[in-house]
Design a protein around this motif. Structure first.
Motif, short mmCIF file in Angstrom:
data_model
loop_
_atom_site.label_atom_id
_atom_site.label_comp_id
_atom_site.label_asym_id
_atom_site.label_seq_id
_atom_site.Cartn_x
_atom_site.Cartn_y
_atom_site.Cartn_z
N ASP A 60 0.83 -1.21 0.00
CA ASP A 60 0.00 0.00 0.00
C ASP A 60 0.87 1.26 0.00
O ASP A 60 0.59 2.21 -0.74
CB ASP A 60 -0.95 0.01 1.20
CG ASP A 60 -2.03 -1.06 1.08
OD1 ASP A 60 -2.19 -1.64 -0.01
OD2 ASP A 60 -2.71 -1.32 2.10
N LYS A 61 1.91 1.28 0.82
CA LYS A 61 2.82 2.44 0.84
C LYS A 61 3.46 2.67 -0.51
O LYS A 61 3.51 3.79 -1.01
CB LYS A 61 3.94 2.23 1.88
CG LYS A 61 3.60 2.61 3.27
CD LYS A 61 4.86 2.47 4.11
CE LYS A 61 4.58 2.45 5.58
NZ LYS A 61 5.80 2.22 6.36
N ALA A 62 3.98 1.62 -1.10
CA ALA A 62 4.69 1.73 -2.38
C ALA A 62 3.77 2.19 -3.50
O ALA A 62 4.23 2.80 -4.46
CB ALA A 62 5.34 0.40 -2.74
N ASN A 63 2.49 1.89 -3.39
CA ASN A 63 1.53 2.23 -4.43
C ASN A 63 0.65 3.43 -4.07
O ASN A 63 -0.32 3.70 -4.77
CB ASN A 63 0.68 1.01 -4.78
CG ASN A 63 1.49 -0.04 -5.48
OD1 ASN A 63 1.86 0.13 -6.63
ND2 ASN A 63 1.80 -1.11 -4.79
N TYR A 64 1.02 4.10 -2.98
CA TYR A 64 0.26 5.27 -2.52
C TYR A 64 -1.22 4.96 -2.37
O TYR A 64 -2.08 5.73 -2.77
CB TYR A 64 0.45 6.46 -3.47
CG TYR A 64 1.89 6.89 -3.58
CD1 TYR A 64 2.47 7.71 -2.62
CD2 TYR A 64 2.68 6.47 -4.65
CE1 TYR A 64 3.79 8.10 -2.71
CE2 TYR A 64 4.00 6.86 -4.75
CZ TYR A 64 4.55 7.67 -3.78
OH TYR A 64 5.87 8.05 -3.87
N VAL A 65 -1.51 3.82 -1.79
CA VAL A 65 -2.88 3.39 -1.58
C VAL A 65 -3.19 3.48 -0.09
O VAL A 65 -2.36 3.11 0.76
CB VAL A 65 -3.07 1.92 -2.05
CG1 VAL A 65 -4.45 1.41 -1.74
CG2 VAL A 65 -2.76 1.80 -3.53
N LEU A 66 -4.36 3.96 0.24
CA LEU A 66 -4.79 4.02 1.62
C LEU A 66 -5.06 2.60 2.11
O LEU A 66 -5.83 1.86 1.49
CB LEU A 66 -6.06 4.87 1.74
CG LEU A 66 -6.64 5.05 3.13
CD1 LEU A 66 -5.64 5.80 4.03
CD2 LEU A 66 -7.95 5.82 3.05
#
Length: 145
Positions: A60-66
């Motif tokens: 999630d962090k790497a893909n800028y996903v909440l």
């Protein structure tokens, strides 16, 4: 070099698994195979979240996903009828300078494959593409990707 607004530890500080006894690593992966099959056949969301927590957070962090909590939707009703393939079909494989390990079937991606107890056009099997690392010496293997 690229600068990102987040830091992923990943397997950067993990142990070199090629220095370990391959028979013991194989045995530990067999235990993971059994554990994951149990999680999927029982739809155990609590255990699923424990196993995949780090992987999900870093993805999630790497893909800028909440990050959102997993729900029972991660399980299909047909998962209750899965069985593991025989362990002797798998080969131990290493990646990322021997810091990551998994099982692999011939001509397949690394991970575990589960087939339905009864195979027909309605049945459903799954393949988990999954990798493990060991954070520190004497720590158990854990899911990293």
């Amino acid at each position: 070099m690229v600068t990102t607004p987040y830091i992923l530890e990943g397997w950067k500080n993990s142990q070199d698994l090629s220095k370990e006894d391959e028979k013991l690593l194989y045995k530990e992966l067999i235990q993971w195979n059994t554990k994951l099959l149990n999680i999927f056949t029982t739809s155990n969301l609590e255990e699923y979240n424990k196993v995949y927590k780090t992987r999900d957070l870093e993805f999630d962090k790497a893909n800028y996903v909440l990050s959102e909590p997993n729900t029972q939707d991660v399980f299909h009703s047909k998962f209750k009828d899965l069985i593991a393939l025989p362990n002797d079909l798998y080969k131990l494989v290493f990646f990322a300078n021997n810091k990551i390990v998994s099982f692999q079937l011939p001509y397949e991606l690394p991970g575990f494959t589960y087939k339905p107890k009864v195979e027909n056009k309605e049945s459903l099997g799954i393949s988990l593409i999954i990798f493990f690392h060991r954070k520190q010496k004497d720590y158990p293997l854990e899911v990293i990707r």
